[in-house]
Design an enzyme around this catalytic site. Structure first.
Site, PDB file in Angstrom:
ATOM      1  N   GLY A 359     -22.835  18.131 -31.230  1.00  0.00           N
ATOM      2  CA  GLY A 359     -22.616  19.362 -31.990  1.00  0.00           C
ATOM      3  C   GLY A 359     -21.154  19.769 -32.019  1.00  0.00           C
ATOM      4  O   GLY A 359     -20.635  20.210 -33.053  1.00  0.00           O
ATOM      5  N   TRP A 362     -19.341  17.343 -34.262  1.00  0.00           N
ATOM      6  CA  TRP A 362     -19.666  17.615 -35.669  1.00  0.00           C
ATOM      7  C   TRP A 362     -18.726  18.670 -36.237  1.00  0.00           C
ATOM      8  O   TRP A 362     -18.328  18.602 -37.410  1.00  0.00           O
ATOM      9  CB  TRP A 362     -21.122  18.085 -35.787  1.00  0.00           C
ATOM     10  CG  TRP A 362     -21.491  18.548 -37.166  1.00  0.00           C
ATOM     11  CD1 TRP A 362     -21.878  17.769 -38.223  1.00  0.00           C
ATOM     12  CD2 TRP A 362     -21.509  19.896 -37.657  1.00  0.00           C
ATOM     13  NE1 TRP A 362     -22.133  18.545 -39.332  1.00  0.00           N
ATOM     14  CE2 TRP A 362     -21.916  19.857 -39.017  1.00  0.00           C
ATOM     15  CE3 TRP A 362     -21.223  21.132 -37.082  1.00  0.00           C
ATOM     16  CZ2 TRP A 362     -22.042  21.002 -39.798  1.00  0.00           C
ATOM     17  CZ3 TRP A 362     -21.353  22.278 -37.857  1.00  0.00           C
ATOM     18  CH2 TRP A 362     -21.756  22.205 -39.198  1.00  0.00           C
ATOM     19  N   HIS A 363     -18.337  19.642 -35.419  1.00  0.00           N
ATOM     20  CA  HIS A 363     -17.464  20.712 -35.901  1.00  0.00           C
ATOM     21  C   HIS A 363     -16.064  20.206 -36.235  1.00  0.00           C
ATOM     22  O   HIS A 363     -15.421  20.743 -37.147  1.00  0.00           O
ATOM     23  CB  HIS A 363     -17.362  21.825 -34.858  1.00  0.00           C
ATOM     24  CG  HIS A 363     -18.510  22.787 -34.888  1.00  0.00           C
ATOM     25  ND1 HIS A 363     -19.658  22.591 -34.163  1.00  0.00           N
ATOM     26  CD2 HIS A 363     -18.686  23.952 -35.563  1.00  0.00           C
ATOM     27  CE1 HIS A 363     -20.492  23.595 -34.388  1.00  0.00           C
ATOM     28  NE2 HIS A 363     -19.932  24.426 -35.237  1.00  0.00           N
ATOM     29  N   GLY A 364     -15.575  19.233 -35.505  1.00  0.00           N
ATOM     30  CA  GLY A 364     -14.226  18.772 -35.790  1.00  0.00           C
ATOM     31  C   GLY A 364     -13.851  17.550 -34.985  1.00  0.00           C
ATOM     32  O   GLY A 364     -14.376  17.322 -33.886  1.00  0.00           O
ATOM     33  N   TYR A 524     -15.163  28.335 -41.528  1.00  0.00           N
ATOM     34  CA  TYR A 524     -16.075  27.190 -41.471  1.00  0.00           C
ATOM     35  C   TYR A 524     -15.898  26.238 -42.646  1.00  0.00           C
ATOM     36  O   TYR A 524     -16.535  25.184 -42.678  1.00  0.00           O
ATOM     37  CB  TYR A 524     -17.529  27.667 -41.361  1.00  0.00           C
ATOM     38  CG  TYR A 524     -18.063  27.521 -39.955  1.00  0.00           C
ATOM     39  CD1 TYR A 524     -18.988  26.533 -39.628  1.00  0.00           C
ATOM     40  CD2 TYR A 524     -17.622  28.348 -38.933  1.00  0.00           C
ATOM     41  CE1 TYR A 524     -19.467  26.385 -38.339  1.00  0.00           C
ATOM     42  CE2 TYR A 524     -18.095  28.214 -37.638  1.00  0.00           C
ATOM     43  CZ  TYR A 524     -19.021  27.228 -37.351  1.00  0.00           C
ATOM     44  OH  TYR A 524     -19.491  27.080 -36.065  1.00  0.00           O
TER      45      TYR A 524
END
Length: 527
Positions: A359, A362-364, A524
């Site tokens: 997770g 996935w964000h960066g 986001y």
């Protein structure tokens, strides 16, 4: 033709918080949709209009990446069709694996290639050039949605086949649709709209096909619903206020601390971290509120994505309140397939950490995101062990203490989430623990001058920024901890004079800020 029109308009910005979107794109999209609903002879035209409007909205950012979105939609629909039609089940599984590999590879190429090349060069002292790829807008979101669709199509077919065989053996009529009926132009448009629907396309909520596609088919949603329009306008006004009044102005404090200051005192560091914690919440929840409001204009109910997360009394409760649709995806498509709560306790802890590492990544593409995910995975594991202990020894922590521990952990973890690199994160953390000195004085001269410069450029100076730090903090605390959140107002499905007056007031203030300052993208959008 589309590229030419977009290139002419590129001098403007098409964001939810811009005049071009609010006064041009949204009214045209809304009127066109319901005019077609009322007068078009073909019932597919209104859906086609929304799909084209959504693709135009996406292409406005960078028309070069429009084929990527369209290609992704067509490819995944084709794979889902093959999963539905192919026999035997082993071939269905092969199509599913092909679809998953293709989606993950596409996301990985654009998002993580430079990260892996940089770290490979660092470890092996090599000199491979990075590609400097621009991350296609929304790729992280529409990829997850389509992965979920493929997996659910496969699971649904696994359930359908035994039922169909059972019906045949009983010489009973088969009520389930045969595989060849899966594809139709109407169904494809529903799917394309599920992926590309512009209110949720760019940054969520991460919608599920089971909650979206039936709404596109529902004939009751084809007519103007004035209650939905009024409620949508109210929710949109809340989101606009959160974004342009609170989030954008809180950003000045966070940006200074993370990006401009060379060192931070105790007070400065805490002001920096808290500013970002509230900036991120109001920015992202503001976007989701605006998306929900816009969806209601078209009689589409998007899922709630926030439920007062900073009121959480433990980290598990936080993830039930924060980015709810991402939590749902991680649980249903990662955590449960890994065994969920059915495996040994140590394996559960491993799975929690692994899921949140993914997770975070996935964000960066950065070590700071990996550390952020690792911290949350460890925190969830510790909380699970603590919960077992409290049930065993009949111990309950005071709520205020539980809240303080939870909120401060979340605030600390956000430091890694925001920082551009580990050096920047450690700079803030050193200040937070007092390694640069504990001083109760005001901000440094440089920070004060910066804030004063910001104040002088604001029309609402006398209202909001007479004492910037104090008044902004009071406003954020009241909204975060005292008022009902927008999800409660959304679920009430009622409009009264208080909500109507509030919507007018919030929109008026929001428009003043929109025209008084330059527009900023939602945080986001970067993920």
């Amino acid at each position: 033709m589309l590229a030419s029109i977009i290139s002419i308009l590129r001098v403007f910005v098409l964001l939810f918080n811009t005049p071009l979107f609010i006064f041009a794109f949204l009214p045209v999209g809304f009127l066109g949709y319901f005019i077609l609903q009322a007068y078009a002879k073909n019932p597919l035209f209104p859906k086609l209009w929304l799909v084209l409007a959504s693709l135009f909205f996406y292409a406005f950012w960078n028309v070069k990446y429009l084929p990527l979105l369209v290609g992704s939609i067509v490819f995944n629909y084709f794979v889902a069709l093959k999963i539905h039609q192919t026999q035997p089940n082993a071939y269905k599984r092969l199509w599913l694996i092909l679809g998953l590999i293709a989606n993950v590879s596409l996301l990985g190429f654009f998002k993580y290639t430079d990260f892996f090349l940089t770290n490979f060069n660092l470890i092996w002292k090599s000199h491979f050039e990075t590609l400097h790829l621009i991350l296609p807008l929304a790729i992280s979101f529409f990829t997850l949605q389509q992965i979920a669709y493929l997996m659910d199509t496969y699971k649904q077919n696994q359930i359908m086949q035994p039922k169909m065989r059972e019906r045949v053996s009983e010489n009973a009529p088969i009520l389930l649709n045969p595989p060849t009926s899966f594809f139709s132009l109407s169904h494809f448009l529903d799917y394309a709209l599920f992926v590309s629907f512009f209110p949720q396309l760019i940054a969520g909520p991460i919608v599920h096909h089971s909650e979206m596609m039936p709404q596109f088919k529902d004939k009751n949603n084809q007519y103007l619903n004035y209650r939905n329009i009024a409620l949508g306008l109210f929710i949109f006004s809340i989101g606009l206020f959160k974004k342009v009044v609170i989030a954008d102005n809180t950003a000045h404090f966070a940006d200074f601390g993370f990006d401009k200051a060379t060192s931070l005192s105790f007070i400065q560091a805490w002001m920096t971290s808290l500013s970002y914690s509230f900036q991120l919440y109001f920015d992202f929840s503001g976007y989701c509120d605006m998306a929900i409001g816009i969806g209601l204009f078209f009689n589409i109910k998007l899922p709630i994505n926030f439920n007062s997360p900073y009121k959480a009394l433990n980290i598990q409760d936080f993830w039930r309140r924060w980015h709810i649709t991402l939590s749902r995806f991680l649980k249903e498509y990662l955590y449960i397939p890994l065994g969920g709560n059915r495996v040994k306790e140590l394996i559960v802890y491993r799975n929690l950490i692994l899921v949140f590492l993914i997770g975070g990544f996935w964000h960066g593409a950065g070590w700071t995101f990996i550390i952020w995910g690792l911290l949350h995975g460890i925190a969830l594991s510790v909380h699970r062990a603590y919960s077992h202990a409290t049930r065993k020894f009949h111990f309950t922590m005071p709520k205020i203490l539980a809240w303080l521990i939870t909120f401060n952990f979340i605030n600390l973890a956000w430091v890694f989430f925001r920082a551009k690199n580990l050096e920047s994160a450690l700079k803030v953390l050193k200040g937070m623990v007092g390694l640069n000195g504990v001083s109760l004085c005001h901000l440094s001269k440089e920070a004060s001058e910066f804030l004063n410069r910001v104040n002088d450029n604001m029309i609402m100076h006398t209202i909001m920024y007479a004492s910037p730090t104090f008044k902004m903090c009071v406003l954020m605390i009241i909204i975060s901890f005292c008022l009902k959140n927008s999800s409660h107002l959304y679920q009430s499905n009622q409009m009264d004079w208080i909500k109507t007056t509030s919507a007018c007031l919030l929109l008026s203030i929001g428009f003043l800020f929109i025209f008084a300052s330059s527009q900023s993208v939602f945080l986001y959008f970067n993920f």
